[in-house]
Design an enzyme around this catalytic site. Structure first.
Site, mmCIF file in Angstrom:
data_model
loop_
_atom_site.group_PDB
_atom_site.id
_atom_site.type_symbol
_atom_site.label_atom_id
_atom_site.label_comp_id
_atom_site.label_asym_id
_atom_site.label_seq_id
_atom_site.Cartn_x
_atom_site.Cartn_y
_atom_site.Cartn_z
ATOM 1 N N CYS A 55 0.807 -1.220 0.000
ATOM 2 C CA CYS A 55 0.000 0.000 0.000
ATOM 3 C C CYS A 55 0.845 1.276 0.000
ATOM 4 O O CYS A 55 0.672 2.148 -0.850
ATOM 5 C CB CYS A 55 -0.969 -0.013 1.175
ATOM 6 S SG CYS A 55 -2.207 -1.329 1.055
ATOM 7 N N ARG A 95 -9.744 -3.189 3.432
ATOM 8 C CA ARG A 95 -10.772 -3.515 2.434
ATOM 9 C C ARG A 95 -12.167 -3.260 2.987
ATOM 10 O O ARG A 95 -13.106 -3.992 2.702
ATOM 11 C CB ARG A 95 -10.659 -4.970 1.973
ATOM 12 C CG ARG A 95 -9.346 -5.314 1.314
ATOM 13 C CD ARG A 95 -9.420 -6.703 0.716
ATOM 14 N NE ARG A 95 -8.066 -7.206 0.530
ATOM 15 C CZ ARG A 95 -7.713 -8.474 0.679
ATOM 16 N NH1 ARG A 95 -8.610 -9.370 1.033
ATOM 17 N NH2 ARG A 95 -6.488 -8.853 0.489
ATOM 18 N N ASP A 120 -13.784 -8.936 0.191
ATOM 19 C CA ASP A 120 -13.574 -7.495 0.072
ATOM 20 C C ASP A 120 -14.920 -6.802 0.218
ATOM 21 O O ASP A 120 -15.905 -7.218 -0.393
ATOM 22 C CB ASP A 120 -12.976 -7.189 -1.309
ATOM 23 C CG ASP A 120 -12.345 -5.827 -1.432
ATOM 24 O OD1 ASP A 120 -12.904 -4.863 -0.867
ATOM 25 O OD2 ASP A 120 -11.297 -5.713 -2.089
ATOM 26 N N ARG A 173 -15.059 -3.267 -0.048
ATOM 27 C CA ARG A 173 -14.902 -1.879 -0.508
ATOM 28 C C ARG A 173 -15.939 -1.521 -1.570
ATOM 29 O O ARG A 173 -16.301 -0.360 -1.700
ATOM 30 C CB ARG A 173 -13.487 -1.675 -1.065
ATOM 31 C CG ARG A 173 -12.431 -1.607 0.001
ATOM 32 C CD ARG A 173 -11.048 -1.568 -0.601
ATOM 33 N NE ARG A 173 -10.696 -2.819 -1.256
ATOM 34 C CZ ARG A 173 -9.551 -3.031 -1.896
ATOM 35 N NH1 ARG A 173 -8.651 -2.040 -1.965
ATOM 36 N NH2 ARG A 173 -9.284 -4.189 -2.462
ATOM 37 N N SER A 192 -2.687 1.934 -10.971
ATOM 38 C CA SER A 192 -3.445 0.931 -10.229
ATOM 39 C C SER A 192 -3.445 -0.377 -10.995
ATOM 40 O O SER A 192 -3.531 -0.383 -12.227
ATOM 41 C CB SER A 192 -4.888 1.398 -10.002
ATOM 42 O OG SER A 192 -5.665 0.386 -9.400
#
Length: 428
Positions: free
Chosen positions: A270, A301, A339, A341, A363
């Site tokens: 990250c 997440r 996840d 998110r 990304s």
């Protein structure tokens, strides 16, 4: 006598803000609330978001401002440190840079998770403020210098050059910062997630332990201020250039990781990816373009840091060691899902900034890329993290993500490679 004095000293002091009765909000609160017409062409037609509690009859939303920080405000009121009737003095708080309005602000379904007019309420709702409505900004725009050791190292090594405009000789990047609180328009949020508004309201009510009864009793209130974290956008260059598809835009959408972003934990990529993106944004601005890092508060997440650390332990202690083939499975065992998110709401800030085209997306995430392109934003090129920036303990994460479909210009690890233990043990 001494014992009586001691006992009295522990009696709680009466709160001057304590009401004499409980004011329920699960029914209409009176007259005077201004209706909200979401996605209207102008601020006047749309109407202000009034989430303050100073005058209950003026409220036209479910919830209140500041997300999870609203609890701290309640503590301040309960302790007597803050008057419940306090209204913010917005003198000299205007944005340092003009953002919008852009066509996306009034395109139906384009922006559903933030208030496009949230940065300029002191201006566009001046008449309502003068009439006594306690309207609070949900967006703030300021300027700052960002100083990171990785940027200073890039400057010292020659990868970056100081220009005095975007990067100082001391290694400070000059940026425009935008803080955004979430404001959800429930009918369109439901559409994004492919469910009915009624189901969304019911589940939000039930899964928050009944925190907001208005979700199921006030169908007339369509705007919700959820008790979650917001986002911060860091802009490198002229913010107005973000909306010009002819000007090169380098962008990264980053989800919070306190352990890595702040403390440098090496179990994930990250912070290295974030600082690499900042370097790319600076270089992009220096080439005549503009850079953007959009930083969302979605720790672990959106599963939370406690869950994340539990998963770390499970990965490190499992039979066979920390392997990529079990990377997502260990998360599912603890959280029930890989996840949370759900990037469906993420592109709203890009639309708010007027973005139609991202030339260089820093990304590898397929979820983020898919959400951005589904929102009608073109992505020309995807930039992966350089191999040399991946910490050794984070190779498990990278292998698992590439095998799961994350973008990579190189080879995708095969089944045999994924079974190799690459993460160190807890005691190493």
């Amino acid at each position: 006598m001494p014992s009586e004095v001691a006992a009295k000293s522990f009696e709680p002091a009466p709160s001057p803000a304590a009401p004499h009765h409980i004011r329920l909000t699960s029914h209409t609160g009176g007259h005077g609330a201004i209706p909200i017409h979401w996605a209207a062409a102008t601020a006047t037609e749309r109407g202000p978001v009034v989430g303050t509690t100073t005058k209950r009859s003026h409220r036209n939303v479910i919830g209140t401002h500041s997300g999870s920080y609203s609890i701290y405000r309640a503590l301040a009121v309960a302790s007597g440190a803050l008057k419940a009737s306090h209204k913010a003095d917005l003198t000299n708080t205007a944005p340092t840079n003009v953002i919008g309005p852009y066509p996306q602000w009034s395109e139906p379904g384009r922006i559903v998770a933030m208030d496009p007019w949230g940065a300029t309420v002191a201006d566009v709702f001046a008449n309502e403020l003068a009439a006594g409505y306690d309207i609070r900004p949900t967006i703030a725009v300021t300027q700052a210098h960002v100083i990171l050791p990785e940027v200073i190292e890039a400057l010292q090594s020659g990868r970056l050059k100081a220009d005095g405009r975007f990067l100082t000789a001391g290694g400070a990047a000059m940026v425009t910062k935008v803080a955004v609180e979430p404001v959800w328009f429930l009918p369109e949020v439901a559409k994004r997630f492919g469910c009915t508004e009624a189901d969304l309201r019911r589940v939000l009510f039930e899964e928050t332990g009944g925190m907001y009864p208005e979700l199921v009793t006030r169908s007339d209130l369509e705007v919700f201020l959820p008790p979650i974290g917001g986002l911060t956008a860091y802009i490198f260059g002229n913010p107005r250039d973000l909306a010009n598809p002819d000007i090169e835009l380098t962008a990264r959408v980053h989800d919070e990781c306190n352990g890595s972003d702040v403390f440098g934990s090496d179990i994930c990529t990250c912070r290295p990816y974030l600082t690499h993106a900042i370097e790319e944004c600076i270089q992009g601005a220096q080439r005549g373009g503009v850079g953007l890092v959009s930083y969302f508060r979605k720790e672990g997440r959106a599963l939370g840091e406690v869950t994340k650390f539990l998963v770390y332990n499970a990965r490190k202690r499992q039979i066979g060691g920390d392997t990529a083939d079990q990377y997502f499975a260990r998360t599912e065992c603890v959280a029930g899902v890989q996840d949370m998110r759900f990037q469906e709401l993420m592109p709203d800030v890009l639309n708010w900034l007027g973005i139609r085209k991202i030339h260089r997306l820093v990304s590898m995430s397929n979820m983020k890329y898919d959400a951005i392109t589904r929102a009608g934003i073109e992505v020309v090129q995807r930039i992966n993290i350089p191999e040399g920036l991946i910490p050794a303990d984070a190779q498990v994460e990278m292998d698992a993500k590439m095998a799961a479909g994350y973008f990579t210009p190189g080879a995708v690890p095969d089944a045999a490679e994924l079974k190799k233990a690459k993460g160190r043990g807890l005691d190493a």
